[in-house]
Design a protein around this motif. Structure first.
Motif, PDB file in Angstrom:
ATOM      1  N   GLU A   2       0.842  -1.191   0.000  1.00 26.50           N
ATOM      2  CA  GLU A   2       0.000   0.000   0.000  1.00 26.50           C
ATOM      3  C   GLU A   2       0.884   1.251   0.000  1.00 26.50           C
ATOM      4  O   GLU A   2       1.766   1.393   0.855  1.00 26.50           O
ATOM      5  CB  GLU A   2      -0.889   0.014   1.235  1.00 26.50           C
ATOM      6  CG  GLU A   2      -1.906  -1.086   1.285  1.00 26.50           C
ATOM      7  CD  GLU A   2      -3.128  -0.792   0.452  1.00 26.50           C
ATOM      8  OE1 GLU A   2      -3.403   0.379   0.162  1.00 26.50           O
ATOM      9  OE2 GLU A   2      -3.811  -1.758   0.096  1.00 26.50           O
ATOM     10  N   LEU A   3       0.630   2.148  -0.926  1.00 28.45           N
ATOM     11  CA  LEU A   3       1.387   3.396  -0.971  1.00 28.45           C
ATOM     12  C   LEU A   3       1.123   4.256   0.252  1.00 28.45           C
ATOM     13  O   LEU A   3       2.007   4.997   0.693  1.00 28.45           O
ATOM     14  CB  LEU A   3       1.064   4.173  -2.246  1.00 28.45           C
ATOM     15  CG  LEU A   3       1.590   3.554  -3.536  1.00 28.45           C
ATOM     16  CD1 LEU A   3       1.180   4.401  -4.728  1.00 28.45           C
ATOM     17  CD2 LEU A   3       3.101   3.415  -3.493  1.00 28.45           C
ATOM     18  N   LYS A   4      -0.081   4.137   0.838  1.00 25.06           N
ATOM     19  CA  LYS A   4      -0.383   4.940   2.019  1.00 25.06           C
ATOM     20  C   LYS A   4       0.505   4.538   3.191  1.00 25.06           C
ATOM     21  O   LYS A   4       0.799   5.353   4.050  1.00 25.06           O
ATOM     22  CB  LYS A   4      -1.861   4.874   2.387  1.00 25.06           C
ATOM     23  CG  LYS A   4      -2.353   3.530   2.840  1.00 25.06           C
ATOM     24  CD  LYS A   4      -3.839   3.579   3.135  1.00 25.06           C
ATOM     25  CE  LYS A   4      -4.370   2.196   3.423  1.00 25.06           C
ATOM     26  NZ  LYS A   4      -5.805   2.219   3.631  1.00 25.06           N
ATOM     27  N   TYR A   5       0.978   3.293   3.223  1.00 24.64           N
ATOM     28  CA  TYR A   5       1.887   2.867   4.284  1.00 24.64           C
ATOM     29  C   TYR A   5       3.225   3.600   4.142  1.00 24.64           C
ATOM     30  O   TYR A   5       3.817   4.009   5.138  1.00 24.64           O
ATOM     31  CB  TYR A   5       2.130   1.361   4.239  1.00 24.64           C
ATOM     32  CG  TYR A   5       0.917   0.499   4.513  1.00 24.64           C
ATOM     33  CD1 TYR A   5      -0.292   1.028   4.945  1.00 24.64           C
ATOM     34  CD2 TYR A   5       0.976  -0.865   4.324  1.00 24.64           C
ATOM     35  CE1 TYR A   5      -1.399   0.221   5.191  1.00 24.64           C
ATOM     36  CE2 TYR A   5      -0.122  -1.685   4.577  1.00 24.64           C
ATOM     37  CZ  TYR A   5      -1.299  -1.127   4.997  1.00 24.64           C
ATOM     38  OH  TYR A   5      -2.390  -1.930   5.246  1.00 24.64           O
ATOM     39  N   LEU A   6       3.684   3.750   2.915  1.00 27.74           N
ATOM     40  CA  LEU A   6       4.938   4.482   2.685  1.00 27.74           C
ATOM     41  C   LEU A   6       4.762   5.964   3.009  1.00 27.74           C
ATOM     42  O   LEU A   6       5.667   6.598   3.552  1.00 27.74           O
ATOM     43  CB  LEU A   6       5.408   4.298   1.244  1.00 27.74           C
ATOM     44  CG  LEU A   6       5.803   2.872   0.869  1.00 27.74           C
ATOM     45  CD1 LEU A   6       6.098   2.780  -0.621  1.00 27.74           C
ATOM     46  CD2 LEU A   6       7.016   2.427   1.671  1.00 27.74           C
ATOM     47  N   GLN A   7       3.583   6.509   2.692  1.00 27.59           N
ATOM     48  CA  GLN A   7       3.287   7.902   3.030  1.00 27.59           C
ATOM     49  C   GLN A   7       3.281   8.080   4.547  1.00 27.59           C
ATOM     50  O   GLN A   7       3.779   9.082   5.059  1.00 27.59           O
ATOM     51  CB  GLN A   7       1.943   8.332   2.433  1.00 27.59           C
ATOM     52  CG  GLN A   7       1.574   9.766   2.743  1.00 27.59           C
ATOM     53  CD  GLN A   7       2.537  10.762   2.136  1.00 27.59           C
ATOM     54  OE1 GLN A   7       2.977  10.597   1.010  1.00 27.59           O
ATOM     55  NE2 GLN A   7       2.861  11.793   2.888  1.00 27.59           N
ATOM     56  N   THR A   8       2.739   7.113   5.241  1.00 29.50           N
ATOM     57  CA  THR A   8       2.725   7.173   6.701  1.00 29.50           C
ATOM     58  C   THR A   8       4.146   7.142   7.244  1.00 29.50           C
ATOM     59  O   THR A   8       4.489   7.923   8.138  1.00 29.50           O
ATOM     60  CB  THR A   8       1.888   6.011   7.280  1.00 29.50           C
ATOM     61  OG1 THR A   8       0.550   6.134   6.802  1.00 29.50           O
ATOM     62  CG2 THR A   8       1.896   6.011   8.789  1.00 29.50           C
ATOM     63  N   LEU A   9       4.988   6.273   6.706  1.00 31.42           N
ATOM     64  CA  LEU A   9       6.394   6.216   7.120  1.00 31.42           C
ATOM     65  C   LEU A   9       7.072   7.561   6.894  1.00 31.42           C
ATOM     66  O   LEU A   9       7.766   8.081   7.776  1.00 31.42           O
ATOM     67  CB  LEU A   9       7.127   5.112   6.374  1.00 31.42           C
ATOM     68  CG  LEU A   9       8.630   5.002   6.622  1.00 31.42           C
ATOM     69  CD1 LEU A   9       8.922   4.726   8.092  1.00 31.42           C
ATOM     70  CD2 LEU A   9       9.255   3.940   5.728  1.00 31.42           C
ATOM     71  N   LYS A  10       6.855   8.135   5.731  1.00 28.24           N
ATOM     72  CA  LYS A  10       7.451   9.438   5.402  1.00 28.24           C
ATOM     73  C   LYS A  10       6.983  10.517   6.382  1.00 28.24           C
ATOM     74  O   LYS A  10       7.779  11.331   6.853  1.00 28.24           O
ATOM     75  CB  LYS A  10       7.074   9.819   3.970  1.00 28.24           C
ATOM     76  CG  LYS A  10       7.615  11.144   3.510  1.00 28.24           C
ATOM     77  CD  LYS A  10       7.227  11.404   2.066  1.00 28.24           C
ATOM     78  CE  LYS A  10       7.711  12.746   1.611  1.00 28.24           C
ATOM     79  NZ  LYS A  10       6.685  13.763   1.620  1.00 28.24           N
ATOM     80  N   PHE A  34      -0.500   0.248  13.127  1.00 28.89           N
ATOM     81  CA  PHE A  34      -0.909  -0.889  12.307  1.00 28.89           C
ATOM     82  C   PHE A  34      -0.273  -0.821  10.922  1.00 28.89           C
ATOM     83  O   PHE A  34       0.235  -1.825  10.408  1.00 28.89           O
ATOM     84  CB  PHE A  34      -2.435  -0.927  12.186  1.00 28.89           C
ATOM     85  CG  PHE A  34      -2.925  -1.983  11.239  1.00 28.89           C
ATOM     86  CD1 PHE A  34      -2.994  -3.306  11.634  1.00 28.89           C
ATOM     87  CD2 PHE A  34      -3.301  -1.656   9.941  1.00 28.89           C
ATOM     88  CE1 PHE A  34      -3.432  -4.291  10.750  1.00 28.89           C
ATOM     89  CE2 PHE A  34      -3.740  -2.628   9.056  1.00 28.89           C
ATOM     90  CZ  PHE A  34      -3.806  -3.946   9.463  1.00 28.89           C
ATOM     91  N   GLN A  35      -0.289   0.347  10.307  1.00 22.24           N
ATOM     92  CA  GLN A  35       0.276   0.491   8.956  1.00 22.24           C
ATOM     93  C   GLN A  35       1.769   0.202   8.957  1.00 22.24           C
ATOM     94  O   GLN A  35       2.275  -0.463   8.044  1.00 22.24           O
ATOM     95  CB  GLN A  35      -0.006   1.881   8.405  1.00 22.24           C
ATOM     96  CG  GLN A  35      -1.450   2.086   8.039  1.00 22.24           C
ATOM     97  CD  GLN A  35      -1.712   3.445   7.431  1.00 22.24           C
ATOM     98  OE1 GLN A  35      -0.811   4.251   7.233  1.00 22.24           O
ATOM     99  NE2 GLN A  35      -2.973   3.709   7.133  1.00 22.24           N
ATOM    100  N   LEU A  39       3.716  -2.787   6.956  1.00 21.19           N
ATOM    101  CA  LEU A  39       4.865  -2.492   6.094  1.00 21.19           C
ATOM    102  C   LEU A  39       6.070  -3.330   6.512  1.00 21.19           C
ATOM    103  O   LEU A  39       6.769  -3.890   5.664  1.00 21.19           O
ATOM    104  CB  LEU A  39       5.185  -0.999   6.154  1.00 21.19           C
ATOM    105  CG  LEU A  39       6.191  -0.455   5.163  1.00 21.19           C
ATOM    106  CD1 LEU A  39       5.770  -0.720   3.723  1.00 21.19           C
ATOM    107  CD2 LEU A  39       6.385   1.046   5.382  1.00 21.19           C
ATOM    108  N   GLU A  40       6.294  -3.455   7.813  1.00 22.26           N
ATOM    109  CA  GLU A  40       7.405  -4.280   8.300  1.00 22.26           C
ATOM    110  C   GLU A  40       7.219  -5.744   7.888  1.00 22.26           C
ATOM    111  O   GLU A  40       8.185  -6.396   7.490  1.00 22.26           O
ATOM    112  CB  GLU A  40       7.499  -4.188   9.830  1.00 22.26           C
ATOM    113  CG  GLU A  40       8.034  -2.877  10.321  1.00 22.26           C
ATOM    114  CD  GLU A  40       8.065  -2.753  11.831  1.00 22.26           C
ATOM    115  OE1 GLU A  40       8.890  -1.963  12.319  1.00 22.26           O
ATOM    116  OE2 GLU A  40       7.271  -3.434  12.526  1.00 22.26           O
ATOM    117  N   GLN A  41       5.996  -6.246   7.948  1.00 23.37           N
ATOM    118  CA  GLN A  41       5.743  -7.629   7.541  1.00 23.37           C
ATOM    119  C   GLN A  41       5.982  -7.823   6.047  1.00 23.37           C
ATOM    120  O   GLN A  41       6.582  -8.808   5.632  1.00 23.37           O
ATOM    121  CB  GLN A  41       4.320  -8.031   7.889  1.00 23.37           C
ATOM    122  CG  GLN A  41       4.110  -8.297   9.345  1.00 23.37           C
ATOM    123  CD  GLN A  41       2.691  -8.749   9.668  1.00 23.37           C
ATOM    124  OE1 GLN A  41       1.833  -8.818   8.788  1.00 23.37           O
ATOM    125  NE2 GLN A  41       2.442  -9.058  10.925  1.00 23.37           N
TER     126      GLN A  41
END
Length: 66
Positions: A2-10, A34-35, A39-41
């Motif tokens: 999910e791109l939103k997971y990368l956005q959350t990381l950023k 959760f996101q 992402l880690e998984q």
């Protein structure tokens, strides 16, 4: 992935905290957590390590960033 997971990381990295990212993205803190877990998984790496009360980006987390 999910791109939103990368956005959350950023956003975590920009704000310096999970709570700051949650506020900026209008999510709950549990959603951010959760996101990042998802992402880690998916990446099979641990992105953050808890040191005291602070979450610190691991070397693996730094390595995936451009």
């Amino acid at each position: 992935m999910e791109l939103k997971y990368l956005q959350t990381l950023k956003t975590i990295l920009e704000t310096g905290s999970f709570l700051g990212a949650a506020r900026k993205l209008n999510y709950t803190q549990s959603t951010v957590t959760f996101q990042i877990q998802q992402l880690e998984q998916e990446l099979s790496v641990k992105l953050f390590e808890k040191i005291g009360r602070e979450m610190v980006l691991t070397q693996a987390g730094e390595d995936i960033l451009p």
